[in-house]
Design a protein around this motif. Structure first.
Motif, PDB file in Angstrom:
ATOM      1  N   ARG A 161     -43.551  82.200   0.862  1.00  0.00           N
ATOM      2  CA  ARG A 161     -44.707  83.085   1.025  1.00  0.00           C
ATOM      3  C   ARG A 161     -44.409  84.171   2.048  1.00  0.00           C
ATOM      4  N   PRO A 162     -45.156  85.275   1.988  1.00  0.00           N
ATOM      5  CA  PRO A 162     -44.914  86.378   2.926  1.00  0.00           C
ATOM      6  C   PRO A 162     -44.939  85.912   4.372  1.00  0.00           C
ATOM      7  N   GLY A 163     -43.926  86.337   5.134  1.00  0.00           N
ATOM      8  CA  GLY A 163     -43.857  86.012   6.546  1.00  0.00           C
ATOM      9  C   GLY A 163     -43.209  84.689   6.859  1.00  0.00           C
ATOM     10  N   GLN A 164     -42.906  83.875   5.844  1.00  0.00           N
ATOM     11  CA  GLN A 164     -42.294  82.569   6.097  1.00  0.00           C
ATOM     12  C   GLN A 164     -40.794  82.706   6.358  1.00  0.00           C
ATOM     13  N   THR A 165     -40.258  81.766   7.115  1.00  0.00           N
ATOM     14  CA  THR A 165     -38.818  81.656   7.326  1.00  0.00           C
ATOM     15  C   THR A 165     -38.316  80.465   6.539  1.00  0.00           C
ATOM     16  N   ILE A 166     -37.365  80.720   5.659  1.00  0.00           N
ATOM     17  CA  ILE A 166     -36.799  79.680   4.794  1.00  0.00           C
ATOM     18  C   ILE A 166     -35.357  79.445   5.222  1.00  0.00           C
ATOM     19  N   ALA A 167     -35.081  78.250   5.721  1.00  0.00           N
ATOM     20  CA  ALA A 167     -33.706  77.895   6.090  1.00  0.00           C
ATOM     21  C   ALA A 167     -33.018  77.287   4.879  1.00  0.00           C
ATOM     22  N   ILE A 168     -31.767  77.660   4.680  1.00  0.00           N
ATOM     23  CA  ILE A 168     -30.982  77.155   3.552  1.00  0.00           C
ATOM     24  C   ILE A 168     -29.770  76.431   4.121  1.00  0.00           C
ATOM     25  N   VAL A 169     -29.654  75.136   3.848  1.00  0.00           N
ATOM     26  CA  VAL A 169     -28.569  74.336   4.400  1.00  0.00           C
ATOM     27  C   VAL A 169     -27.806  73.656   3.285  1.00  0.00           C
ATOM     28  N   GLY A 170     -26.603  73.263   3.604  1.00  0.00           N
ATOM     29  CA  GLY A 170     -25.751  72.595   2.632  1.00  0.00           C
ATOM     30  C   GLY A 170     -24.309  72.753   3.030  1.00  0.00           C
ATOM     31  N   GLN A 171     -23.462  71.977   2.416  1.00  0.00           N
ATOM     32  CA  GLN A 171     -22.048  72.040   2.741  1.00  0.00           C
ATOM     33  C   GLN A 171     -21.426  73.320   2.201  1.00  0.00           C
ATOM     34  N   LEU A 203     -34.844  84.696   4.967  1.00  0.00           N
ATOM     35  CA  LEU A 203     -33.970  83.667   4.415  1.00  0.00           C
ATOM     36  C   LEU A 203     -32.849  83.458   5.408  1.00  0.00           C
ATOM     37  N   LEU A 204     -32.708  82.236   5.888  1.00  0.00           N
ATOM     38  CA  LEU A 204     -31.837  81.951   7.018  1.00  0.00           C
ATOM     39  C   LEU A 204     -30.766  80.937   6.627  1.00  0.00           C
ATOM     40  N   ILE A 205     -29.514  81.347   6.714  1.00  0.00           N
ATOM     41  CA  ILE A 205     -28.377  80.440   6.557  1.00  0.00           C
ATOM     42  C   ILE A 205     -27.727  80.304   7.927  1.00  0.00           C
ATOM     43  N   THR A 206     -27.698  79.111   8.472  1.00  0.00           N
ATOM     44  CA  THR A 206     -27.192  78.958   9.835  1.00  0.00           C
ATOM     45  C   THR A 206     -26.644  77.559  10.063  1.00  0.00           C
ATOM     46  N   HIS A 207     -25.758  77.447  11.079  1.00  0.00           N
ATOM     47  CA  HIS A 207     -25.288  76.147  11.554  1.00  0.00           C
ATOM     48  C   HIS A 207     -26.294  75.514  12.520  1.00  0.00           C
ATOM     49  N   ARG A 208     -27.081  76.339  13.144  1.00  0.00           N
ATOM     50  CA  ARG A 208     -27.773  75.919  14.354  1.00  0.00           C
ATOM     51  C   ARG A 208     -29.067  75.184  14.042  1.00  0.00           C
ATOM     52  N   LEU A 209     -29.137  73.949  14.526  1.00  0.00           N
ATOM     53  CA  LEU A 209     -30.268  73.091  14.243  1.00  0.00           C
ATOM     54  C   LEU A 209     -31.558  73.644  14.833  1.00  0.00           C
ATOM     55  N   ALA A 210     -31.478  74.280  16.019  1.00  0.00           N
ATOM     56  CA  ALA A 210     -32.695  74.811  16.641  1.00  0.00           C
ATOM     57  C   ALA A 210     -33.362  75.838  15.737  1.00  0.00           C
ATOM     58  N   GLN A 211     -32.575  76.679  15.070  1.00  0.00           N
ATOM     59  CA  GLN A 211     -33.134  77.665  14.149  1.00  0.00           C
ATOM     60  C   GLN A 211     -33.689  76.989  12.895  1.00  0.00           C
ATOM     61  N   ILE A 212     -32.977  75.982  12.409  1.00  0.00           N
ATOM     62  CA  ILE A 212     -33.426  75.272  11.206  1.00  0.00           C
ATOM     63  C   ILE A 212     -34.767  74.589  11.445  1.00  0.00           C
ATOM     64  N   MET A 213     -34.903  73.963  12.603  1.00  0.00           N
ATOM     65  CA  MET A 213     -36.135  73.231  12.901  1.00  0.00           C
ATOM     66  C   MET A 213     -37.345  74.154  12.970  1.00  0.00           C
ATOM     67  N   ARG A 214     -37.136  75.429  13.346  1.00  0.00           N
ATOM     68  CA  ARG A 214     -38.256  76.356  13.458  1.00  0.00           C
ATOM     69  C   ARG A 214     -38.662  76.954  12.106  1.00  0.00           C
ATOM     70  N   ALA A 215     -37.892  76.690  11.068  1.00  0.00           N
ATOM     71  CA  ALA A 215     -38.186  77.256   9.743  1.00  0.00           C
ATOM     72  C   ALA A 215     -39.450  76.636   9.165  1.00  0.00           C
ATOM     73  N   ASP A 216     -40.176  77.459   8.396  1.00  0.00           N
ATOM     74  CA  ASP A 216     -41.372  76.949   7.722  1.00  0.00           C
ATOM     75  C   ASP A 216     -41.010  76.016   6.580  1.00  0.00           C
ATOM     76  N   GLN A 217     -39.838  76.250   5.984  1.00  0.00           N
ATOM     77  CA  GLN A 217     -39.388  75.424   4.868  1.00  0.00           C
ATOM     78  C   GLN A 217     -37.867  75.394   4.876  1.00  0.00           C
ATOM     79  N   ILE A 218     -37.300  74.272   4.511  1.00  0.00           N
ATOM     80  CA  ILE A 218     -35.846  74.107   4.492  1.00  0.00           C
ATOM     81  C   ILE A 218     -35.427  73.721   3.081  1.00  0.00           C
ATOM     82  N   LEU A 219     -34.416  74.421   2.564  1.00  0.00           N
ATOM     83  CA  LEU A 219     -33.850  74.103   1.252  1.00  0.00           C
ATOM     84  C   LEU A 219     -32.509  73.422   1.460  1.00  0.00           C
ATOM     85  N   VAL A 220     -32.294  72.305   0.815  1.00  0.00           N
ATOM     86  CA  VAL A 220     -31.047  71.558   0.924  1.00  0.00           C
ATOM     87  C   VAL A 220     -30.302  71.687  -0.399  1.00  0.00           C
TER      88      VAL A 220
END
Length: 637
Positions: free
Chosen positions: A385-395, A551-568
């Motif tokens: 949704r507008p304004g959301q931060t989506i973290a994308i994680v995976g190997q 849309l956030l691709i990162t190693h850093r857990l602190a950034q991932i935890m602040r995301a509104d939604q995380i895609l694995v």
């Protein structure tokens, strides 16, 4: 019309059906210059033949015992003919040189515009050095098709035809040898041209290969030296240089075996004998013999020009063909200039999206007929949704970066839909779409310009120095920029090599701030920034990113935890999505990504590792450990 991602409104359209038609359409763009060239060329040929005729009559005048006045008048007439030739030559040279340079400029603009309109898929399959050879050397070679190419051909042709016409005014019988000479010349030139054509094409291709290898070695000099591969690169370059040299030697052999000059020598001898026979028979005068031989002698330079120009023309046609191949190569995306163009709110939907490189023109997978098993992304569905931060994680290799590139239409989905604000991205105007999306990647590209110009690069329209500096402050870049002697006017090297990795990334972040995007894609964009600086940047981002989808691709857990939604993601499939707390409860893969050591999860009173068991203890109580100096936090990218 070839599909492309970019075009200009006032673009001139050329005929690209063949190399010669393409060059002819460039010439037709400036109709006055070819007309001036043709008129002056005809005047030059006429003046040269007139001088030969006047010279013969002057000899007849002397033989008949003319007065000094008659001799002086004859000399002035010859001088006037050569003066007319010289003046025509000056105008002729100016016209053809201006035409040649305009064609070179226009062709280079056309090629550059074509490259800007090609997709990243196309550029990913090209060697930069070969592209540079086409844009610079091949375009320059095409301009030589006009001057001296067409210049010499037309001038030589008229210099052959006009003397023959003049010979008919002397004695029709004198045409016998010249006509036989023209027939033999046409056969010799056809044979010479047929032998030269494949050599010229090979020469241009080998130059492109040589230039591409050199560019790659220089661009990758750090890797070459890092692995001590100087000797191997020298061997490769020597091999390419020898191949290029061998093509030149082969061209020289073809030119050395040319027959036209031999044919010309035989023609002059036969023509002189024939003229003497006619003179002894009383059918022509001494002056006419001299005029005849002068006219035949005027054919010598056209002969040499024709031999030289056929070499130039064959190389020019080969270059034009290489350029046209580049320009007319299809790209899989189109700019869709008439598509949706409005302010983006930032609502992103992936609806059963799959993607595979087999769908891209020119890809190896496409050439091999790859099937569904080669999909990089498989049936991906999520809603941001507008304004959301989506973290994308995976190997590594899970498809994280590829997913974000479907948003910017770097690629189009093979199946399913990517929608922004409810509109399929394929229905958006590509310019409107991309101008409202900013991407910051780990591999930052800066241009060899000032720091201020690099920060302002992504902005639409003029920006002030105050805006540039404000963006730099938000990105925590202002302080180190001002430490340089020239501050914001400091010229960074190619790709920003004079800056550290962290400095390049902060300039890239400042560039994104100034661009004011509606959607922001961060692909491991803070990997080279220390934790303290990153924290400052994150605070600035939280202020400036309100109302922007990220849309956030990162190693850093602190950034991932602040995301509104995380895609694995795992092997191109979306195996889980939710918040950090939800995924700790429901996703074994998400827990496994946080291995013991860096970024491990703890629960109160537990000195061991988290995320690998824990019995009936609630994972919602697990917290991130306090940062340790020098340690990185994160998951595998």
């Amino acid at each position: 019309m070839t599909s492309r991602e970019f075009s200009v409104v006032d673009e001139y359209h050329y005929d690209r059906r063949s190399p010669l038609r393409w060059v002819a359409s460039h010439i037709r763009r400036y109709p006055l210059l070819p007309v001036i060239f043709l008129i002056t060329t005809a005047a030059m040929a006429g003046a040269q033949s007139l001088a030969a005729v006047l010279l013969g009559r002057a000899f007849d005048t002397v033989v008949e015992g003319a007065t000094i006045g008659a001799v002086a008048l004859a000399a002035l007439a010859v001088a006037a003919a050569y003066l007319g030739y010289a003046l025509s030559d000056i105008i002729n040279t100016i016209a053809v040189r201006v035409l040649s340079q305009r064609i070179e400029r226009d062709a280079r603009d056309e090629v550059y515009l074509s490259l800007l309109g090609k997709s990243l898929t196309f550029h990913g399959h090209q060697r930069v050095g070969d592209l540079m050879a086409r844009v610079i050397n091949d375009v320059q070679q095409v301009s030589q098709m006009v001057s001296p190419g067409f210049n010499f051909i037309i001038e030589s042709s008229l210099s052959l035809v006009v003397p023959l016409i003049t010979i008919t005014t002397l004695q029709l019988d004198l045409l016998l040898v010249p006509v036989l000479f023209l027939v033999a010349l046409a056969w010799a030139l056809w044979r010479y041209n047929a032998a030269l054509r494949p050599v010229a094409s090979e020469l241009r291709e080998r130059f492109g290969t040589l230039n591409a290898g050199l560019t790659e070695a220089v661009a990758g000099i750090e890797v070459v030296k890092g692995f001590a591969q100087e000797a191997e690169e020298e061997r490769r370059f020597t091999h390419s240089a020898r191949a290029y040299r061998d093509s030149f030697v082969l061209q020289g052999r073809v030119e050395a075996r040319s027959l036209p000059l031999l044919v010309y020598g035989l023609a002059v001898g036969l023509a002189f004998g024939h003229a003497l026979l006619l003179y002894l028979d009383g059918r022509i005068s001494v002056g006419q013999v001299i005029t005849y031989m002068a006219l035949l002698n005027s054919l010598r330079m056209p002969m040499r020009f024709l031999l030289m120009v056929f070499t130039i023309l064959q190389q020019s046609v080969a270059s034009a063909r290489r350029i046209l191949t580049l320009i007319t190569t299809e790209t899989e995306l189109d700019e869709n200039a008439g598509g949706v163009a409005r302010r983006i709110e930032g609502d992103i939907v992936f609806d059963r999206v799959s993607f595979g490189y087999a769908a891209l023109p020119g890809s190896q997978a496409a050439q091999e007929g790859a099937g569904p098993g080669n999909l990089v992304l498989k049936n991906i569905s999520f809603h941001a949704r507008p304004g959301q931060t989506i973290a994308i994680v995976g190997q590594t290799g899970a498809g994280k970066t590829t997913l974000t590139r479907l948003v910017t239409r770097t690629f189009d989905a093979t199946a399913g839909q990517v929608r922004i604000d409810g509109v399929d991205v394929r229905d958006w105007s590509l310019d409107s779409l991309r101008s409202q999306i900013a991407t910051i990647e780990q591999d930052i590209v800066l241009f060899s310009r000032t720091i201020a110009e690099n920060i302002a690069f992504g902005s639409r329209g003029e920006v002030t120095r105050e805006q540039i500096e404000e963006a730099a402050r938000l990105a925590q870049a202002h302080e180190f920029i001002m430490s340089f002697p020239d501050g914001y006017e400091t010229i960074v090297g190619e790709r920003g090599v004079t800056l550290s990795g962290g400095q390049r990334q902060r300039i890239a972040i400042a560039r994104a701030f100034l661009a004011d995007p509606r959607i922001l894609i961060l692909d491991d964009s803070t990997s080279a920034i220390d934790s303290n600086t990153e924290d400052q940047i994150q605070r600035a981002m939280r202020r400036i990113l309100r109302g922007r989808t990220t849309l956030l691709i990162t190693h850093r857990l602190a950034q991932i935890m602040r995301a509104d939604q995380i895609l694995v993601l795992q092997q191109g499939e979306l195996v889980a999505q939710g918040t950090h707390e939800e995924l700790l409860e429901t996703s074994p893969l998400y827990r496994q990504l946080f291995i013991p050591g860096e970024g491990r999860l703890h629960r109160p009173g537990d000195g061991g590792t988290g995320g690998r068991g824990g019995g009936a203890v609630s994972l919602k109580n697990w917290t991130l450990p306090r940062k340790k100096e020098g340690k990185k936090r994160g998951v595998a990218s």
